[in-house]
Design a protein around this motif. Sequence first.
Motif, PDB file in Angstrom:
ATOM      1  N   MET A 156     -17.116 -43.104 -52.417  1.00  0.00           N
ATOM      2  CA  MET A 156     -16.816 -43.167 -53.843  1.00  0.00           C
ATOM      3  C   MET A 156     -15.315 -43.038 -54.058  1.00  0.00           C
ATOM      4  SD  MET A 156     -18.222 -40.689 -56.901  1.00  0.00           S
ATOM      5  CE  MET A 156     -19.932 -41.023 -56.524  1.00  0.00           C
ATOM      6  N   SER A 157     -14.785 -43.911 -54.892  1.00  0.00           N
ATOM      7  CA  SER A 157     -13.370 -43.845 -55.241  1.00  0.00           C
ATOM      8  C   SER A 157     -13.196 -43.236 -56.625  1.00  0.00           C
ATOM      9  CB  SER A 157     -12.755 -45.244 -55.207  1.00  0.00           C
ATOM     10  OG  SER A 157     -13.353 -46.089 -56.175  1.00  0.00           O
ATOM     11  N   SER A 158     -12.014 -42.695 -56.862  1.00  0.00           N
ATOM     12  CA  SER A 158     -11.582 -42.244 -58.194  1.00  0.00           C
ATOM     13  C   SER A 158     -12.394 -41.092 -58.774  1.00  0.00           C
ATOM     14  CB  SER A 158     -11.604 -43.416 -59.191  1.00  0.00           C
ATOM     15  OG  SER A 158     -10.819 -44.479 -58.726  1.00  0.00           O
ATOM     16  N   HIS A 159     -13.055 -40.319 -57.924  1.00  0.00           N
ATOM     17  CA  HIS A 159     -13.753 -39.142 -58.438  1.00  0.00           C
ATOM     18  C   HIS A 159     -12.729 -38.118 -58.917  1.00  0.00           C
ATOM     19  CE1 HIS A 159     -16.059 -35.359 -58.387  1.00  0.00           C
ATOM     20  NE2 HIS A 159     -17.118 -36.126 -58.578  1.00  0.00           N
ATOM     21  N   PRO A 160     -13.028 -37.337 -59.954  1.00  0.00           N
ATOM     22  CA  PRO A 160     -12.105 -36.269 -60.352  1.00  0.00           C
ATOM     23  C   PRO A 160     -11.665 -35.441 -59.148  1.00  0.00           C
ATOM     24  CG  PRO A 160     -13.838 -36.452 -61.976  1.00  0.00           C
ATOM     25  CD  PRO A 160     -14.205 -37.402 -60.863  1.00  0.00           C
ATOM     26  N   GLY A 161     -10.361 -35.208 -59.062  1.00  0.00           N
ATOM     27  CA  GLY A 161      -9.786 -34.516 -57.920  1.00  0.00           C
ATOM     28  C   GLY A 161      -9.155 -35.445 -56.914  1.00  0.00           C
ATOM     29  N   SER A 162      -9.464 -36.740 -56.977  1.00  0.00           N
ATOM     30  CA  SER A 162      -8.962 -37.700 -56.001  1.00  0.00           C
ATOM     31  C   SER A 162      -7.627 -38.269 -56.464  1.00  0.00           C
ATOM     32  CB  SER A 162      -9.966 -38.836 -55.793  1.00  0.00           C
ATOM     33  OG  SER A 162      -9.448 -39.804 -54.900  1.00  0.00           O
TER      34      SER A 162
ATOM     35  N   HIS B 139      -5.794 -49.014 -63.889  1.00  0.00           N
ATOM     36  CA  HIS B 139      -5.025 -49.608 -62.789  1.00  0.00           C
ATOM     37  C   HIS B 139      -5.021 -48.680 -61.574  1.00  0.00           C
ATOM     38  CE1 HIS B 139      -2.281 -52.458 -61.028  1.00  0.00           C
ATOM     39  NE2 HIS B 139      -1.402 -51.493 -60.763  1.00  0.00           N
ATOM     40  N   GLU B 140      -4.862 -47.387 -61.809  1.00  0.00           N
ATOM     41  CA  GLU B 140      -4.926 -46.463 -60.670  1.00  0.00           C
ATOM     42  C   GLU B 140      -6.306 -46.475 -60.032  1.00  0.00           C
ATOM     43  OE1 GLU B 140      -4.688 -41.778 -59.331  1.00  0.00           O
ATOM     44  OE2 GLU B 140      -4.096 -42.310 -61.378  1.00  0.00           O
ATOM     45  N   LYS B 141      -7.342 -46.534 -60.880  1.00  0.00           N
ATOM     46  CA  LYS B 141      -8.701 -46.588 -60.341  1.00  0.00           C
ATOM     47  C   LYS B 141      -8.876 -47.846 -59.482  1.00  0.00           C
ATOM     48  CE  LYS B 141     -12.041 -45.611 -63.315  1.00  0.00           C
ATOM     49  NZ  LYS B 141     -12.780 -44.467 -62.760  1.00  0.00           N
ATOM     50  N   ALA B 142      -8.302 -48.951 -59.921  1.00  0.00           N
ATOM     51  CA  ALA B 142      -8.390 -50.190 -59.138  1.00  0.00           C
ATOM     52  C   ALA B 142      -7.673 -50.042 -57.808  1.00  0.00           C
ATOM     53  CB  ALA B 142      -7.806 -51.352 -59.935  1.00  0.00           C
ATOM     54  N   MET B 143      -6.543 -49.332 -57.798  1.00  0.00           N
ATOM     55  CA  MET B 143      -5.820 -49.111 -56.540  1.00  0.00           C
ATOM     56  C   MET B 143      -6.635 -48.234 -55.588  1.00  0.00           C
ATOM     57  SD  MET B 143      -1.753 -48.762 -57.460  1.00  0.00           S
ATOM     58  CE  MET B 143      -1.907 -47.511 -58.731  1.00  0.00           C
ATOM     59  N   GLN B 144      -7.223 -47.182 -56.103  1.00  0.00           N
ATOM     60  CA  GLN B 144      -8.026 -46.312 -55.236  1.00  0.00           C
ATOM     61  C   GLN B 144      -9.200 -47.074 -54.637  1.00  0.00           C
ATOM     62  OE1 GLN B 144      -8.919 -42.302 -55.935  1.00  0.00           O
ATOM     63  NE2 GLN B 144      -7.187 -41.872 -57.287  1.00  0.00           N
TER      64      GLN B 144
ATOM     65  N   ALA C 229      -2.177 -56.925 -53.048  1.00  0.00           N
ATOM     66  CA  ALA C 229      -1.152 -56.455 -53.988  1.00  0.00           C
ATOM     67  C   ALA C 229      -1.436 -55.032 -54.455  1.00  0.00           C
ATOM     68  CB  ALA C 229      -1.078 -57.401 -55.189  1.00  0.00           C
ATOM     69  N   LEU C 230      -2.707 -54.729 -54.736  1.00  0.00           N
ATOM     70  CA  LEU C 230      -3.059 -53.379 -55.174  1.00  0.00           C
ATOM     71  C   LEU C 230      -2.821 -52.356 -54.075  1.00  0.00           C
ATOM     72  CD1 LEU C 230      -6.365 -54.103 -57.142  1.00  0.00           C
ATOM     73  CD2 LEU C 230      -4.274 -53.124 -58.110  1.00  0.00           C
ATOM     74  N   VAL C 231      -3.184 -52.701 -52.825  1.00  0.00           N
ATOM     75  CA  VAL C 231      -2.991 -51.773 -51.704  1.00  0.00           C
ATOM     76  C   VAL C 231      -1.509 -51.522 -51.479  1.00  0.00           C
ATOM     77  CG1 VAL C 231      -3.319 -51.468 -49.223  1.00  0.00           C
ATOM     78  CG2 VAL C 231      -5.173 -52.392 -50.609  1.00  0.00           C
ATOM     79  N   LYS C 232      -0.724 -52.568 -51.515  1.00  0.00           N
ATOM     80  CA  LYS C 232       0.727 -52.429 -51.320  1.00  0.00           C
ATOM     81  C   LYS C 232       1.322 -51.518 -52.391  1.00  0.00           C
ATOM     82  CE  LYS C 232       4.973 -55.159 -50.927  1.00  0.00           C
ATOM     83  NZ  LYS C 232       5.668 -54.628 -52.121  1.00  0.00           N
ATOM     84  N   GLU C 233       0.956 -51.750 -53.640  1.00  0.00           N
ATOM     85  CA  GLU C 233       1.477 -50.913 -54.714  1.00  0.00           C
ATOM     86  C   GLU C 233       1.035 -49.460 -54.549  1.00  0.00           C
ATOM     87  OE1 GLU C 233       1.295 -50.437 -59.601  1.00  0.00           O
ATOM     88  OE2 GLU C 233       0.326 -52.165 -58.630  1.00  0.00           O
ATOM     89  N   ALA C 234      -0.215 -49.254 -54.153  1.00  0.00           N
ATOM     90  CA  ALA C 234      -0.726 -47.896 -53.964  1.00  0.00           C
ATOM     91  C   ALA C 234       0.034 -47.174 -52.859  1.00  0.00           C
ATOM     92  CB  ALA C 234      -2.217 -47.933 -53.648  1.00  0.00           C
ATOM     93  N   LEU C 235       0.285 -47.859 -51.749  1.00  0.00           N
ATOM     94  CA  LEU C 235       1.015 -47.238 -50.648  1.00  0.00           C
ATOM     95  C   LEU C 235       2.441 -46.901 -51.051  1.00  0.00           C
ATOM     96  CD1 LEU C 235      -0.280 -49.442 -47.680  1.00  0.00           C
ATOM     97  CD2 LEU C 235      -0.950 -47.101 -48.252  1.00  0.00           C
ATOM     98  N   GLU C 236       3.069 -47.764 -51.824  1.00  0.00           N
ATOM     99  CA  GLU C 236       4.433 -47.501 -52.281  1.00  0.00           C
ATOM    100  C   GLU C 236       4.452 -46.322 -53.242  1.00  0.00           C
ATOM    101  OE1 GLU C 236       6.127 -52.100 -51.934  1.00  0.00           O
ATOM    102  OE2 GLU C 236       5.393 -51.323 -53.857  1.00  0.00           O
ATOM    103  N   ARG C 237       3.502 -46.251 -54.154  1.00  0.00           N
ATOM    104  CA  ARG C 237       3.453 -45.133 -55.104  1.00  0.00           C
ATOM    105  C   ARG C 237       3.179 -43.811 -54.402  1.00  0.00           C
ATOM    106  NH1 ARG C 237       0.651 -46.364 -60.925  1.00  0.00           N
ATOM    107  NH2 ARG C 237       1.660 -48.341 -61.398  1.00  0.00           N
ATOM    108  N   ALA C 238       2.377 -43.864 -53.331  1.00  0.00           N
ATOM    109  CA  ALA C 238       2.035 -42.644 -52.592  1.00  0.00           C
ATOM    110  C   ALA C 238       3.108 -42.266 -51.581  1.00  0.00           C
ATOM    111  CB  ALA C 238       0.693 -42.844 -51.885  1.00  0.00           C
ATOM    112  N   GLY C 239       4.184 -43.069 -51.493  1.00  0.00           N
ATOM    113  CA  GLY C 239       5.238 -42.800 -50.524  1.00  0.00           C
ATOM    114  C   GLY C 239       4.797 -43.036 -49.093  1.00  0.00           C
ATOM    115  N   ARG C 240       3.870 -43.981 -48.904  1.00  0.00           N
ATOM    116  CA  ARG C 240       3.350 -44.261 -47.558  1.00  0.00           C
ATOM    117  C   ARG C 240       3.682 -45.694 -47.120  1.00  0.00           C
ATOM    118  NH1 ARG C 240      -0.328 -41.037 -45.261  1.00  0.00           N
ATOM    119  NH2 ARG C 240       0.435 -42.199 -43.442  1.00  0.00           N
TER     120      ARG C 240
END
Length: 633
Positions: A492-498, A554-559, A572-583
Motif C-alpha cells: 500500500m502506498s500513501s498510508h498516513p505516516g508514509s 501529486h505526492e500520492k502519485a509519486m509514492q 518522470a514521477l519516480v525521477k521527481e520523487a527521488l530528487e525531492r527525497a534527496g536520493r
Amino acid sequence: MGQDFLPISRADMEKRGWDRCDFVYVIGDAYVDHPSFGHAIISRVLENAGYRVGIISQPDWRCPESILALGEPRLAFLVTGGNMDSMVNHYTVSKRRRPSDAFTPGGVMGRRPDYATVVYCNLIRQSFPRKPVLIGGIEASLRRLAHYDYWSDSLKRSILLDSQADLLMYGMGERSVVQEADALAGGLDIKDITFVDGTVYRAQSLDQVYDCLMLPSYEALLSDRKRYAESFYTQYCNTDPFSAKRLAEPYGEGCFIVQNPPQKPLSTDEMDRVYALPYQRDAHPSYEAMGGVAAIGEVRFSLTSNRGCFGGCSFCALTFHQGRIVQVRSHDSIAAEAERMTREKDFKGYIHDVGGPTANFRHPSCQKQLEKGVCPQRQCLFPTPCKNLFVDHRDYLTLLRRLRAIPGVKKVFVRSGIRFDYLLCDKDDTFLRELVRHHVSGQLKVAPEHISDPVLSMMGKPPNSVYRRFLEKYRRLNQEMGKKQYVVPYLMSSHPGSTLKDAVALAEYLRDLGYMPEQVQDFYPTPSTISTAMYYTGLDPRTMKPVYVPTNPHEKAMQRALIQYRSPKNYALVKEALERAGREDLIGFGKECLIRPPAGPRPAVWTQPGTNPHAAAGRTRTSQGGKKKSRRP
C-alpha cells in the motif's frame, strides 16, 4: 420454506399466493442468492423466521414508480446499498469513475446512484412517507455516526439523518433483523423499537436512554478535528458486544443519534443454521441475457469458514462491522456445503478458498473473549502478540484435510488472507507445511503492506523483520519440498505516516527482491477506520500524536509510482520523487540505481537495476556486429 429465488415481481408473488410482502428489500446490487452476499443472508434469515420477503434490485432512482414494483409491504422496507459502499464501488482512490460494476448484470456501470442508501430511502419516502424504513449493509454500518466522507471531502452526518430512515442495523444483522421484525409484527411502533442490540436510532431526548456515553456534538466535530479524533477513538473502544457502552451523538437541539451496543456473536450452531438456508447459490436467472453477474464468479466455489478478525489493521473497517471476536462454522456445516458444491455442473474439482477475513483464524484470540469481550485498548497482535494469545492451527488443519478427502475435490486452495505474524507464533509448523504442500496455487498472497517500521506502526502491522522471517521459512519449506511457489505481497502506498523517504525505501526493497507488483493499492480513506481518521485529522486517534499524511494527489502519485519504478510510464514521477527525497544516488547505471539518467552517455553493457537474477540474461541482446547493446526497459 422457499426452494426458489424470492419474488422480484408481482407475478412471482402471485405464484406463491401472496397478496403482499411483509418486507420489501431494496438492494443496490443485482439479486444474487448466495451466502457471500449480505442481502441473501438477511432475506433468507427473515424467510426462515416466517416472513414474506420480496426483492427490488437496483431500482431506477430517477423514477418514483420503480419503488412500487411489489406494492406496499405489510411491515417495512429494508434498504442496503450493496456488498460494497456505493462510492467505493463507483470511484477509484483518484476519484475517477470505474469502468464497470461486478455487482451489476453485464458489468454495466451507473445502475445504482452515488450514496445509494440515502437515495433509495428518499425515493421510498416520496411514495410511502409513513412506512417504516430500516437500513443496513456495509454502507449504512460504517456511516452510522458522523464520519469523514472522502469523496466530498467533508464530515457528514449520521446516514440515519440524511436517509430519513427509522432504524439502522450495523454489523452482520441476523439477530437484530429478526428481533425488529418480531417487534413490528407484534404491533410495536417503529419509534418504540429502541432496545435491539446492533441498532442505531434517533431520539428527541435522552430521558429514556440509560447507561449512555455522550459523544461530542456534530457541530463541535465540524469546528475541531481533534474532537473528531477523540470521538472516533471512543467509538472504536466501544465496538465489543460484551463491554461496549451505549453512545449518543447530539445534532442540535432536540436530536440525538443513539447507538446501542453491538449484537452478540453467533454461536457455531447459529452460524451453521444461517449457512444451511436454501440459497440458490447463483444470480437470478433473469440476468443471464444481460451477461450474468461477475461478482458471483469470485465466490461460487469458495467456502466461508469464519467471520470477525482480531488482526486490528488500522485501514480495515472490520472492527466496526464484523467485530474482533472470531465466529466459526462447524466442520460438518462446511463439508456439507462443499459436497453440495461438487454436484454443481460448473464445478471442476477446485475449491478456490476456505476462509474469511483472515483464513487461519478459527477461534477467538483468547479464552476470555466469549465472556468478557476483547480488550478495548489493547490489540491481540500489535505491536507484539499478546501473552494471552491462543495460537493453534489444528482445527483449521483438520478442516482442510477433511475437505481434501471429499470425492470430486481435486484441490483445496487458501486464497483469503493468511496472518503470517500469527502463523509464526505457532511453535508447531505442521499447518505451514501442509499449506505449502497442498493449498497454494503457485502463489501465496500475504499482506505485509509496507517495509518501513514507522509506517507499519501506523498501519497496526508487525515490524518488517517479522515478514522477513516468514519469507525465509516459506522459502525453506518450498525448497525442501521441491516446489517453486512464490509469495505475492499486497503493498500500500500513501498510508498516513508514509513519507517520500519511506516510499523510496519500499522501492529499494523491491529492487533487492527483484520484484515489481502488477497492482498497487493506494491508501483509500473509507468511512470508519483508524487510518481514515488519521487522514482527516492528521492525528493518530490512539495516541493523539500528529501524523504525517500525504494528501496531495501529486505526492500520492509519486509514492505509488515508486512501487512500480520499472514501468516506463512512471519514469518522470519516480525521477521527481527521488530528487525531492534527496536520493539522486538512485538515478544512474549502478546496480543499486532505480532508474537511468534521462540523457547522456550510456555504458556499452547495462543490466536493468533490480532485475531478478533468474531473468537477467534476457535483459541484453547482441547486435549483428557482435557488440552488446543496452535494452531500455
